[in-house]
Design a protein around this motif. Structure first.
Motif, PDB file in Angstrom:
ATOM      1  N   TRP A  99       0.848  -1.198   0.000  1.00  0.00           N
ATOM      2  CA  TRP A  99       0.000   0.000   0.000  1.00  0.00           C
ATOM      3  C   TRP A  99       0.884   1.249   0.000  1.00  0.00           C
ATOM      4  CZ3 TRP A  99      -5.138   0.924  -0.497  1.00  0.00           C
ATOM      5  CH2 TRP A  99      -5.566   2.235  -0.227  1.00  0.00           C
ATOM      6  N   TRP A 100       1.897   1.233   0.878  1.00  0.00           N
ATOM      7  CA  TRP A 100       2.789   2.391   0.985  1.00  0.00           C
ATOM      8  C   TRP A 100       3.611   2.596  -0.280  1.00  0.00           C
ATOM      9  CZ3 TRP A 100       1.623   5.933   4.176  1.00  0.00           C
ATOM     10  CH2 TRP A 100       0.944   5.611   5.345  1.00  0.00           C
ATOM     11  N   PHE A 126       3.640  14.412  -0.974  1.00  0.00           N
ATOM     12  CA  PHE A 126       4.818  13.670  -1.444  1.00  0.00           C
ATOM     13  C   PHE A 126       5.918  13.681  -0.375  1.00  0.00           C
ATOM     14  CE2 PHE A 126       9.103  13.925  -3.168  1.00  0.00           C
ATOM     15  CZ  PHE A 126       9.203  12.693  -3.792  1.00  0.00           C
ATOM     16  N   SER A 127       6.188  14.855   0.187  1.00  0.00           N
ATOM     17  CA  SER A 127       7.260  14.988   1.179  1.00  0.00           C
ATOM     18  C   SER A 127       7.006  14.102   2.387  1.00  0.00           C
ATOM     19  CB  SER A 127       7.395  16.448   1.634  1.00  0.00           C
ATOM     20  OG  SER A 127       7.747  17.274   0.557  1.00  0.00           O
ATOM     21  N   TYR A 143       7.705   9.256   5.702  1.00  0.00           N
ATOM     22  CA  TYR A 143       7.072   8.145   6.411  1.00  0.00           C
ATOM     23  C   TYR A 143       7.618   6.811   5.906  1.00  0.00           C
ATOM     24  CZ  TYR A 143       3.457   5.217   8.507  1.00  0.00           C
ATOM     25  OH  TYR A 143       2.789   4.262   9.226  1.00  0.00           O
ATOM     26  N   ASN A 144       7.699   6.682   4.589  1.00  0.00           N
ATOM     27  CA  ASN A 144       8.185   5.426   4.010  1.00  0.00           C
ATOM     28  C   ASN A 144       9.656   5.186   4.317  1.00  0.00           C
ATOM     29  OD1 ASN A 144       5.827   4.365   2.952  1.00  0.00           O
ATOM     30  ND2 ASN A 144       5.998   5.573   1.085  1.00  0.00           N
ATOM     31  N   LEU A 145      10.453   6.233   4.336  1.00  0.00           N
ATOM     32  CA  LEU A 145      11.857   6.076   4.715  1.00  0.00           C
ATOM     33  C   LEU A 145      11.972   5.671   6.180  1.00  0.00           C
ATOM     34  CD1 LEU A 145      13.529   9.108   2.914  1.00  0.00           C
ATOM     35  CD2 LEU A 145      13.936   6.693   2.431  1.00  0.00           C
ATOM     36  N   ILE A 184      16.790  13.635   8.487  1.00  0.00           N
ATOM     37  CA  ILE A 184      15.807  14.133   7.524  1.00  0.00           C
ATOM     38  C   ILE A 184      14.490  14.444   8.226  1.00  0.00           C
ATOM     39  CG2 ILE A 184      14.441  13.518   5.493  1.00  0.00           C
ATOM     40  CD1 ILE A 184      16.802  11.781   4.578  1.00  0.00           C
ATOM     41  N   ALA A 185      14.069  13.562   9.122  1.00  0.00           N
ATOM     42  CA  ALA A 185      12.800  13.737   9.822  1.00  0.00           C
ATOM     43  C   ALA A 185      12.788  15.008  10.663  1.00  0.00           C
ATOM     44  CB  ALA A 185      12.501  12.520  10.682  1.00  0.00           C
TER      45      ALA A 185
END
Length: 169
Positions: free
Chosen positions: A68-69, A112-113, A118-120, A138-139
């Motif tokens: 899904w991600w 997108f950002s 989230y995925n990273l 990054i977070a």
């Protein structure tokens, strides 16, 4: 709704046509407004509910599968690419900006950002055994990334239409 009204009455002036630069009507009458053969806003009508449902699911504590991600990531990559193509077309080919479109541009870049971060963070984008970037660093900059990105686009808008903007000063 504005596009439908414009199709019914070619003399119709959309509510978002404010001046020669902020002019939805000028944008809606171009081939770029129907890049896939139908009005571009239909993409948002179809896709933004998926993003909203994903957000609600995450806030509700539902754990969505990796596929899904990855699908959401692919969709946001497509969306941000399309937004930048439309941005370029608006500034350098059409010579007008649609206020509604600009809101979609901002939302798409932010989605997108945050989807990417989230995925990273959840390692959905990580290939097993590969190097992992400094996600924590990054977070910490999660707001700075889209803000800097949007600031660059704002500067490009200012530069592209500077001859008009300075007449307002």
């Amino acid at each position: 709704m504005e596009k439908i009204a414009l199709l019914r009455d070619p003399g119709y002036t959309p509510s978002c046509s404010i001046n020669p630069i902020l002019s939805c009507g000028s944008v809606m009458n171009t081939h770029q407004a129907e890049v896939f053969g139908f009005p571009n806003p239909l993409l948002g009508v179809a896709m933004f509910p998926l993003v909203l449902a994903t957000g609600v699911a995450v806030l509700g504590g539902i754990r969505l599968p990796r596929w899904w991600w990855l699908g959401l990531q692919a969709g946001t990559v497509f969306g941000v690419g399309l937004v930048h193509w439309l941005f370029f077309q608006s500034l350098y080919r059409i010579g007008a900006l649609c206020p509604y479109c600009m809101v979609v541009w901002v939302v798409t870049i932010v989605v997108f950002s945050y989807t990417t971060l989230y995925n990273l963070d959840r390692e959905h984008l990580r290939v097993p055994g590969s190097w992992r970037p400094g996600v924590t660093a990054i977070a910490k900059l999660h707001t700075a990334i889209p803000v800097a990105w949007l600031l660059v686009l704002t500067l490009l808008v200012g530069e592209a239409f500077w001859t008009y903007w300075r007449t307002l000063l």
